[in-house]
Design a protein around this motif. Structure first.
Motif, PDB file in Angstrom:
ATOM      1  N   LEU A  10       1.773  -3.657  10.641  1.00  0.00           N
ATOM      2  CA  LEU A  10       1.753  -1.734  10.848  1.00  0.00           C
ATOM      3  C   LEU A  10       2.753  -1.350  11.306  1.00  0.00           C
ATOM      4  CD1 LEU A  10       0.362   1.572  10.365  1.00  0.00           C
ATOM      5  CD2 LEU A  10       0.241   1.254  13.201  1.00  0.00           C
ATOM      6  N   VAL A  11       3.764  -0.779  10.030  1.00  0.00           N
ATOM      7  CA  VAL A  11       4.757  -0.516  10.328  1.00  0.00           C
ATOM      8  C   VAL A  11       4.848   0.272  10.215  1.00  0.00           C
ATOM      9  CG1 VAL A  11       5.626  -1.731   8.168  1.00  0.00           C
ATOM     10  CG2 VAL A  11       7.598  -1.576   9.870  1.00  0.00           C
ATOM     11  N   GLN A  12       6.549   1.129  10.782  1.00  0.00           N
ATOM     12  CA  GLN A  12       6.638   3.005   9.833  1.00  0.00           C
ATOM     13  C   GLN A  12       7.643   2.323   8.586  1.00  0.00           C
ATOM     14  OE1 GLN A  12       8.867   4.997  12.689  1.00  0.00           O
ATOM     15  NE2 GLN A  12       6.533   5.533  13.575  1.00  0.00           N
ATOM     16  N   ALA A  13       7.151   3.409   7.755  1.00  0.00           N
ATOM     17  CA  ALA A  13       8.227   3.801   6.129  1.00  0.00           C
ATOM     18  C   ALA A  13       9.453   3.337   6.492  1.00  0.00           C
ATOM     19  CB  ALA A  13       8.562   5.189   5.600  1.00  0.00           C
ATOM     20  N   GLY A  14       9.852   2.593   5.797  1.00  0.00           N
ATOM     21  CA  GLY A  14      11.780   2.269   6.174  1.00  0.00           C
ATOM     22  C   GLY A  14      11.485   0.875   7.329  1.00  0.00           C
ATOM     23  N   GLY A  15      10.964   0.491   7.645  1.00  0.00           N
ATOM     24  CA  GLY A  15      10.921  -1.044   8.241  1.00  0.00           C
ATOM     25  C   GLY A  15      10.690  -2.225   7.566  1.00  0.00           C
ATOM     26  N   MET A  82       9.807  -8.377   3.482  1.00  0.00           N
ATOM     27  CA  MET A  82       9.348  -6.733   3.070  1.00  0.00           C
ATOM     28  C   MET A  82      10.504  -5.837   3.775  1.00  0.00           C
ATOM     29  SD  MET A  82       5.555  -7.720   2.353  1.00  0.00           S
ATOM     30  CE  MET A  82       5.760  -6.712   3.982  1.00  0.00           C
ATOM     31  N   ASN A  83      11.495  -5.477   3.151  1.00  0.00           N
ATOM     32  CA  ASN A  83      11.994  -4.137   3.563  1.00  0.00           C
ATOM     33  C   ASN A  83      12.361  -3.031   2.694  1.00  0.00           C
ATOM     34  OD1 ASN A  83      13.607  -6.432   5.009  1.00  0.00           O
ATOM     35  ND2 ASN A  83      15.226  -6.704   3.965  1.00  0.00           N
ATOM     36  N   SER A  84      12.860  -2.604   3.414  1.00  0.00           N
ATOM     37  CA  SER A  84      12.581  -0.491   2.890  1.00  0.00           C
ATOM     38  C   SER A  84      11.226  -0.607   2.205  1.00  0.00           C
ATOM     39  CB  SER A  84      13.485  -0.476   2.064  1.00  0.00           C
ATOM     40  OG  SER A  84      15.202  -0.905   1.909  1.00  0.00           O
ATOM     41  N   LEU A  85      10.374  -0.528   3.486  1.00  0.00           N
ATOM     42  CA  LEU A  85       8.745  -0.428   2.930  1.00  0.00           C
ATOM     43  C   LEU A  85       8.229   1.525   2.549  1.00  0.00           C
ATOM     44  CD1 LEU A  85       7.128  -3.575   5.409  1.00  0.00           C
ATOM     45  CD2 LEU A  85       6.472  -3.091   3.389  1.00  0.00           C
ATOM     46  N   GLN A 121      -2.758  -8.513   6.123  1.00  0.00           N
ATOM     47  CA  GLN A 121      -3.104  -6.526   5.977  1.00  0.00           C
ATOM     48  C   GLN A 121      -1.343  -5.783   6.287  1.00  0.00           C
ATOM     49  OE1 GLN A 121      -5.778  -4.538   4.365  1.00  0.00           O
ATOM     50  NE2 GLN A 121      -3.388  -2.861   4.264  1.00  0.00           N
ATOM     51  N   VAL A 122      -1.193  -5.113   5.207  1.00  0.00           N
ATOM     52  CA  VAL A 122       0.101  -5.015   5.643  1.00  0.00           C
ATOM     53  C   VAL A 122       0.146  -3.082   5.426  1.00  0.00           C
ATOM     54  CG1 VAL A 122       2.761  -4.440   4.843  1.00  0.00           C
ATOM     55  CG2 VAL A 122       1.597  -6.962   4.981  1.00  0.00           C
ATOM     56  N   THR A 123      -0.526  -2.445   6.716  1.00  0.00           N
ATOM     57  CA  THR A 123      -0.223  -0.885   6.233  1.00  0.00           C
ATOM     58  C   THR A 123       1.263  -0.304   6.458  1.00  0.00           C
ATOM     59  OG1 THR A 123      -2.196  -1.309   7.381  1.00  0.00           O
ATOM     60  CG2 THR A 123      -1.347   0.879   7.536  1.00  0.00           C
ATOM     61  N   VAL A 124       2.144   0.356   5.788  1.00  0.00           N
ATOM     62  CA  VAL A 124       3.034   1.351   6.124  1.00  0.00           C
ATOM     63  C   VAL A 124       3.230   2.553   6.322  1.00  0.00           C
ATOM     64  CG1 VAL A 124       4.983   1.958   5.370  1.00  0.00           C
ATOM     65  CG2 VAL A 124       4.611  -0.490   4.492  1.00  0.00           C
ATOM     66  N   SER A 125       3.608   3.238   7.539  1.00  0.00           N
ATOM     67  CA  SER A 125       2.947   4.616   7.753  1.00  0.00           C
ATOM     68  C   SER A 125       3.945   5.796   7.401  1.00  0.00           C
ATOM     69  CB  SER A 125       2.885   4.688   9.359  1.00  0.00           C
ATOM     70  OG  SER A 125       3.418   4.777  10.303  1.00  0.00           O
ATOM     71  N   SER A 126       3.645   6.662   6.886  1.00  0.00           N
ATOM     72  CA  SER A 126       4.694   7.901   6.337  1.00  0.00           C
ATOM     73  C   SER A 126       5.563   8.727   8.194  1.00  0.00           C
ATOM     74  CB  SER A 126       4.511   8.537   5.804  1.00  0.00           C
ATOM     75  OG  SER A 126       3.072   9.364   6.167  1.00  0.00           O
TER      76      SER A 126
END
Length: 126
Positions: A10-15, A82-85, A121-126
């Motif tokens: 889990l990563v924040q947007a931009g991570g 993966m950058n700028s997710l 699983q890759v989850t990108v939170s806004s």
């Protein structure tokens, strides 16, 4: 041949995240290795691939400039930096591999790959 993928989370947007995939039980060289992804309710889609020699890479338009694929022939591994997710990158990511060479126009098609990892699983939170 077995593919083991890991590195999701889990990563924040931009991570950023780095996915890894290691192949074992190889009986012939894996010329093509790469990544696909599948979001809930959607079909599996191409992300990126790389050939063994020469190192030729291909990217989906949606990730070009943000993701970088690489591989290590010594360890039979493929990586996806993966950058700028973005939230729309949220999906299960699968590594894939194929021994025989195929023409460039075919590398984006999931059905041409012989071996698949279990997905991470890759989850990108806004």
């Amino acid at each position: 041949v077995q593919l083991q993928a890991y590195g999701g989370g889990l990563v924040q947007a931009g991570g950023s995240l780095r996915l890894s995939c290691a192949a074992s039980g190889i009986t012939s060289p894996l010329y093509h290795m790469g990544w696909f992804r599948q979001a809930p309710g959607k079909e599996r889609e191409f992300v990126s691939t790389i050939t063994s020699s020469p190192r030729v890479t291909h990217y989906a338009d949606s990730v070009r400039g943000r993701f970088t694929v690489s591989r290590d022939s010594a360890t039979n591994s493929v990586y996806l930096q993966m950058n700028s997710l973005k939230p729309e990158d949220t999906a299960v990511y699968y590594c894939a591999a194929r021994s025989g060479r195929i023409i460039t126009s075919m590398v984006r098609r999931a059905e041409v790959y012989d071996y698949w990892g279990q997905g991470t699983q890759v989850t990108v939170s806004s």
